[in-house]
Design a protein around this motif. Sequence first.
Motif, short mmCIF file in Angstrom:
data_model
loop_
_atom_site.label_atom_id
_atom_site.label_comp_id
_atom_site.label_asym_id
_atom_site.label_seq_id
_atom_site.Cartn_x
_atom_site.Cartn_y
_atom_site.Cartn_z
N ASP A 46 0.84 9.50 -1.07
CA ASP A 46 1.82 9.25 -2.12
C ASP A 46 1.49 7.91 -2.78
O ASP A 46 1.53 6.87 -2.11
CB ASP A 46 3.22 9.21 -1.53
CG ASP A 46 4.31 8.99 -2.57
OD1 ASP A 46 3.98 8.77 -3.76
OD2 ASP A 46 5.49 9.02 -2.18
N PRO A 47 1.16 7.90 -4.08
CA PRO A 47 0.82 6.62 -4.72
C PRO A 47 1.92 5.58 -4.60
O PRO A 47 1.63 4.37 -4.57
CB PRO A 47 0.59 7.02 -6.19
CG PRO A 47 0.20 8.46 -6.13
CD PRO A 47 1.00 9.04 -5.00
N LYS A 48 3.19 6.01 -4.52
CA LYS A 48 4.30 5.06 -4.41
C LYS A 48 4.26 4.29 -3.09
O LYS A 48 4.82 3.21 -2.98
CB LYS A 48 5.63 5.78 -4.56
CG LYS A 48 5.85 6.40 -5.94
CD LYS A 48 7.18 7.11 -6.01
CE LYS A 48 7.40 7.74 -7.38
NZ LYS A 48 8.70 8.48 -7.46
N GLN A 49 3.59 4.90 -2.09
CA GLN A 49 3.51 4.26 -0.79
C GLN A 49 2.13 3.67 -0.52
O GLN A 49 1.86 3.19 0.58
CB GLN A 49 3.83 5.29 0.32
CG GLN A 49 5.17 5.97 0.17
CD GLN A 49 6.33 4.99 0.17
OE1 GLN A 49 6.33 4.03 0.94
NE2 GLN A 49 7.31 5.21 -0.70
N LYS A 101 0.44 -1.06 -0.34
CA LYS A 101 1.46 -2.08 -0.29
C LYS A 101 1.06 -3.21 0.65
O LYS A 101 0.30 -3.02 1.60
CB LYS A 101 2.80 -1.48 0.14
CG LYS A 101 3.42 -0.56 -0.91
CD LYS A 101 4.82 -0.14 -0.50
CE LYS A 101 5.49 0.67 -1.60
NZ LYS A 101 6.88 1.05 -1.24
N ALA A 161 1.97 -2.73 -8.52
CA ALA A 161 2.54 -1.38 -8.52
C ALA A 161 1.98 -0.54 -9.66
O ALA A 161 1.77 0.66 -9.52
CB ALA A 161 4.06 -1.48 -8.64
N ALA A 164 -1.25 1.27 -8.67
CA ALA A 164 -1.28 1.98 -7.38
C ALA A 164 -1.80 3.40 -7.52
O ALA A 164 -2.57 3.88 -6.68
CB ALA A 164 0.12 1.98 -6.75
N ALA A 165 -1.39 4.12 -8.57
CA ALA A 165 -1.80 5.51 -8.72
C ALA A 165 -3.31 5.61 -8.92
O ALA A 165 -3.97 6.46 -8.31
CB ALA A 165 -1.06 6.16 -9.89
N GLU A 202 -5.02 4.74 -5.61
CA GLU A 202 -4.91 5.84 -4.65
C GLU A 202 -5.89 6.96 -4.99
O GLU A 202 -6.56 7.52 -4.11
CB GLU A 202 -3.48 6.37 -4.62
CG GLU A 202 -3.19 7.32 -3.47
CD GLU A 202 -3.68 8.74 -3.68
OE1 GLU A 202 -4.18 9.37 -2.72
OE2 GLU A 202 -3.56 9.23 -4.82
#
Length: 533
Positions: free
Chosen positions: A164-167, A170, A373, A376-377, A380
């Motif tokens: 998941d790109p949101k995760q 980080k 952020a 991130a996508a 990933e």
Amino acid sequence: MKAVALCSAAASLLLTTLATAPAGGTAQDRSGVAELRGTVVAALRAGARKIHYGACDPADVPPVPHSPAGLRCGTVSVPLDYARPDGEQIRLTVSRTPATGEDGKRAVPRQGALVYNPGGPGASGMYFALAGTLPVWRHIAAAYDLVGYAPRGVGRSAPLSCADPKQFGKGPTEAPTHPSASYKRRRVAEAKAYARGCARRSGPGLRFFNSLNNARDLEVLRAALGEERLTFMGASYGTYYGSLYAAMFPSHVRRMVLDAAVDPDPAKIWYRGNLDQSVAFERRWADVRDWIARHDDVYRLGDTPKKVQAAYATAAARLARKPAGGKVGPGQLQNAFLTAGYYDDYWPSRAAALSAYLRGDPKPLVELAAPRAGSAAAAENGDAVYTAVECNDAPWPTNWAVWDRDNTRLARVAPFETWDNAWMNLPCAYWPAPRQRPPDVRTGPGALPPVLILAAERDAAAPYSGALEMNRRLAGSLLVTERGAGTHGIGGGPNDCVNGYLNDYLLGGRLPARNASCAPRAEPEPGRGRAAG
């Protein structure tokens, strides 16, 4: 090898500045008769359809001031599985800027399309169509259409995902050079989960994202561009599948530049190659520390490499206790200095940020190293393609004890990147898709037009031994070495000697009579340099 790392300095410079049937051979024999036939079918279809160009999507080619006239984008269809050319198709995005036709006030005849790949696996070359706006590429842009593309899996070219790109990505994270048993167990569990995520999120077609298919895609792209023979420049990982293309389709090569050449020896693809890379990074980290020590009057991090190492270790320990800005831990610090191992012009910004942090100002380090952020996508996606290609390309040790033994031994003499490199590649130990046997890349005398290989003698991401091996395996190739330098990718950079050989070859087909050398570029000046990572 990290995806972000296996991208050439020329590629980084551009991004920052611009805000006949195939002949026989062992590579072809290994590639499969059905896939070979499928490639011929796909290339014939692409040649008939061509590429229909339109305006570029900003997601593919970022808008920049003074974009070149005629910049256009399109797509080319390729089979997901070349053994089934009538089966599922995927679309690769392509960018193109036509040759300007003039160099200063002098008219220049067009020589065709120059296709570029910056490396990875997982990097997009879509921005290359903008390169003609930079002075160093002006002569080449006068004679060639500049063509970039996103390889399969990258960007909008049938994108892959493993998490998941949101995760993803980080901070803060750890970066122990001698990890504990409990830390190792946690990273093994994460690697297994990541491999499962690749299979779950990318589906049954995951197995078809590999270097041989990247080479076949290049043949289809050649046909779609209307080129009888391919003129190609590959950097970093792009040199590997460029060499596969050369071995599989030698009669379709017009000119080929392999910059920062990866070692194509099947025994080095990819597990052993990554161990070699970690050794080379230790040497390059020594270069960085030596430079910082020689500029102690500016950075005050110590007047010897040993003292600089101690300052770095102090910062890492402090960040482990209290991350800077809540996001920058030892892992982010290590990654910031890892990029300095690739590109000399990152040295000043990294040294300045470390110096400021140790003197109570964390802002430069946070600005430099904190995860973003908004990226991130893309990050990933790049990691997913990197992992898929390298895991699919070759057998990997499937016993954790082998990884633990080899990297524990290596970390005793090369601690800087060894374990970080191991964790990046460990999903390949638990990979759910079938693995291939790497082809034995070789060409006989006269089978292939002379190829130009460029290499920096102290390159860490693509150790110099790989360029020597590539030179041995491609009969008639010539190697130009930037002595005493270590930037990853030297074509189109600041070295006029290197660019002279590049221009002579691409513009006139002229190569030196024998392997040649250039003096190193000037070292970066303290207090200057790009901050972007």
